[in-house]
Design a protein around this motif. Structure first.
Motif, PDB file in Angstrom:
ATOM      1  N   GLY A  69      -2.900   3.700  -5.617  1.00 37.60           N
ATOM      2  CA  GLY A  69      -2.334   3.814  -4.270  1.00 37.60           C
ATOM      3  C   GLY A  69      -1.533   2.596  -3.868  1.00 37.60           C
ATOM      4  N   GLU A  70      -1.054   1.856  -4.848  1.00 35.98           N
ATOM      5  CA  GLU A  70      -0.181   0.710  -4.556  1.00 35.98           C
ATOM      6  C   GLU A  70       1.223   1.005  -5.064  1.00 35.98           C
ATOM      7  OE1 GLU A  70      -0.920  -3.244  -5.638  1.00 35.98           O
ATOM      8  OE2 GLU A  70      -2.697  -3.430  -4.391  1.00 35.98           O
TER       9      GLU A  70
ATOM     10  N   ALA B 167       0.860  -1.190   0.000  1.00 36.58           N
ATOM     11  CA  ALA B 167       0.000   0.000   0.000  1.00 36.58           C
ATOM     12  C   ALA B 167       0.893   1.235   0.000  1.00 36.58           C
ATOM     13  CB  ALA B 167      -0.865  -0.006   1.258  1.00 36.58           C
ATOM     14  N   ASP B 168       0.434   2.258  -0.703  1.00 33.63           N
ATOM     15  CA  ASP B 168       1.212   3.493  -0.745  1.00 33.63           C
ATOM     16  C   ASP B 168       0.760   4.413   0.387  1.00 33.63           C
ATOM     17  OD1 ASP B 168       2.709   5.687  -1.474  1.00 33.63           O
ATOM     18  OD2 ASP B 168       1.112   6.437  -2.783  1.00 33.63           O
ATOM     19  N   LYS B 169       1.290   4.149   1.570  1.00 38.37           N
ATOM     20  CA  LYS B 169       0.908   4.952   2.746  1.00 38.37           C
ATOM     21  C   LYS B 169       2.172   5.317   3.512  1.00 38.37           C
ATOM     22  CE  LYS B 169      -2.028   2.222   4.907  1.00 38.37           C
ATOM     23  NZ  LYS B 169      -3.161   1.559   5.521  1.00 38.37           N
ATOM     24  N   PRO B 170       2.140   6.404   4.230  1.00 39.16           N
ATOM     25  CA  PRO B 170       3.323   6.733   5.027  1.00 39.16           C
ATOM     26  C   PRO B 170       3.640   5.607   6.015  1.00 39.16           C
ATOM     27  CG  PRO B 170       1.774   8.578   4.996  1.00 39.16           C
ATOM     28  CD  PRO B 170       1.078   7.416   4.355  1.00 39.16           C
TER      29      PRO B 170
ATOM     30  N   THR C 183      -0.408  -3.974   5.092  1.00 37.91           N
ATOM     31  CA  THR C 183       0.046  -3.060   4.044  1.00 37.91           C
ATOM     32  C   THR C 183       0.766  -3.776   2.899  1.00 37.91           C
ATOM     33  OG1 THR C 183       1.938  -2.702   5.478  1.00 37.91           O
ATOM     34  CG2 THR C 183       0.235  -0.991   5.476  1.00 37.91           C
TER      35      THR C 183
ATOM     36  N   VAL D  90       4.980   2.658   5.460  1.00 36.81           N
ATOM     37  CA  VAL D  90       5.002   1.279   4.944  1.00 36.81           C
ATOM     38  C   VAL D  90       6.439   0.762   4.815  1.00 36.81           C
ATOM     39  CG1 VAL D  90       4.479  -0.164   2.952  1.00 36.81           C
ATOM     40  CG2 VAL D  90       2.774   1.429   3.804  1.00 36.81           C
TER      41      VAL D  90
END
Ligand code: HSE
Length: 442
Positions: A401-402, A359-362, A429, A364
């Motif tokens: 968002g990946e 996942a493209d999240k802070p 994630t 990860v």
């Protein structure tokens, strides 16, 4: 001085290899006699289908009764090129019991029952030779068993299956997927109609067991060899390998563990640097890279299959066994005095290349790095795996968002590495582990 009474040879199997053995025995008869010191005579040929026309073979020699042939008592050497476990095992044992030496090309049987067959040969004072069982024409068994008998071999790493090397080479050079490359290998006659033994690594694992046993003077059976096939290798894996300056090969790797107290044997696909000599082994060729204390690095290369190349190895053994027989001696038997334990795959120390969809999240990247740290695995590089993106960032992001992450580790135990991958799969994630492959030869 030439002995006039010929040495009698019984041939078990007259397929692609057997018919070539018979042909060379006939066409090279004078040279073989001069090299051996006595003529060699084909005394019988056991086949399943006697009605098939076999050029150059006297029909009077053909029989379906292989047992009677090996029991005749006047046979000097039995050449077994039937393959498989039975009836080959019983026929070889019976031949030894009846005073014949044996030359075999049967890797599956030797990997499974080599110790018992060697014991039978020793008990009856006969030779058991099998140069053709590993890597076709390539002289390998005799160099390991005899030429390097005074050295200490630490590692044997090889491409010992031509079919899979052809497929992987095709994928590498054309960008084809596995199935497309397999179809071409089948059409060209490299792959069997049922390619399982090759593509799932069974054939290579049998050869690895034989090589490890000889190299380390230790009994290594097929069951001791960790085996993974190459059917899951993708075009994306090759693209990743290329980015690292590597290619992918199905490798048989036999090595001593770092403490020298045990050995390991394994077959699996692996990335190797293009600078490694095995990387340049193309098409259906085989090659084996040997590392030893005194000699250093040696590479044995050539055709690993096919009628003529395999027959060349069989004939070499036949000459050696006949010479031994004339001198009233036998060649080297099994050498298993070191009796080192065979360690499980988890003890192997290697590097991993892991491709993750995340996942493209802070945070990860930090989460992923923590999993590696928790398993004591040190990360060498983290980089983007192109997903229609060409940024040089460590993480490539797509519109959903990946992101794709490629992690290459330093050396760690296979147990720690596979534990890391298992834990990564459990992270919310981490959407998936797209691929994981060992990196060897560095
Ligand atoms: N099927 C093997 C190969 C040859 O493709 O190399 C016999 O061991």
């Amino acid at each position: 001085m030439m002995r006039t009474r010929p040495l009698k040879v019984a041939l078990l199997g007259c397929g692609v290899v057997g018919s070539e053995v018979a042909r060379i025995m006939t066409t090279h008869a004078d040279d073989l006699a001069a090299r051996i010191g006595a003529p060699v005579e084909l005394a019988g040929v056991a086949v399943r289908r006697p009605s098939k026309v076999r050029q150059g073979i006297d029909p009077a020699l053909v029989t379906t009764d292989a047992t009677a042939l090996v029991k005749r008592g006047d046979i000097d050497v039995v050449v077994e090129v039937i393959g498989g476990i039975e009836p080959a095992r019983t026929l070889i044992t019976t031949a030894l019991e009846h005073g014949a030496s044996v030359v075999s090309a049967n890797k599956a049987l030797l990997a499974q029952d080599g110790a018992a067959l060697h014991a039978a040969a020793e008990e009856h004072g006969q030779d058991l030779y099998y140069e053709a069982a590993v890597a076709g024409a390539i002289p390998l068994i005799r160099p390991l068993r005899e030429s390097l008998a005074g050295d200490k071999i630490n590692r044997v790493m090889g491409i010992v299956n031509g079919t899979t090397n052809f497929i992987l080479d095709k994928m590498d050079s054309t960008g084809a997927g596995y199935q497309e490359a397999l179809d071409e290998a089948t059409a060209l006659g490299y792959a069997e109609a049922d390619p399982t033994a090759d593509v799932e690594g069974f054939d290579a694992a049998a050869k690895a067991a034989i090589l490890a046993g000889i190299a380390f003077h230790t009994r290594v059976r097929l069951d001791d060899v960790h085996r993974e096939g190459m059917t899951e290798v993708t075009a994306a894996d090759f693209a990743s390998a290329k980015e690292m300056g590597c290619t992918i090969k199905l490798l048989a790797i036999c090595e001593r563990t770092a403490d020298g107290q045990s050995v390991t044997a394994r077959v699996h696909p692996a990335m190797i640097p293009l600078s490694h000599p095995l990387a340049s082994v193309r098409g259906a060729y085989n090659a084996v890279f040997v590392e030893s204390d005194a000699a250093g690095q040696l590479m044995f290369y050539g055709p690993g299959a096919g009628g003529s190349p395999t027959a060349s190895a069989v004939l070499g053994d036949l000459v050696a066994v006949c010479r031994n027989r004339l001198s009233g001696a036998t060649g080297p038997g099994e050498s298993a005095y070191a009796a080192l334990p065979v360690s499980p795959m988890g003890d192997v120390v290697t590097r991993y290349h892991i491709s993750l969809d995340v996942a493209d999240k802070p945070g990860v990247l930090a989460q992923v790095a923590t999993v590696f740290a928790e398993h004591g695995v040190s990360i060498d590089t983290v980089r983007q795996q192109g997903r229609n993106q060409s940024s040089g960032d460590a993480v490539a992001v797509d519109q959903d968002g990946e992101a794709s992450l490629v992690v290459v580790t330093h050396r760690a135990s296979d147990a720690a590495l596979s534990g890391t991958v298992e834990a990564l799969r459990k992270l919310d994630t981490v959407r998936g582990v797209a691929s994981m492959m060992r990196v060897e030869g560095e």
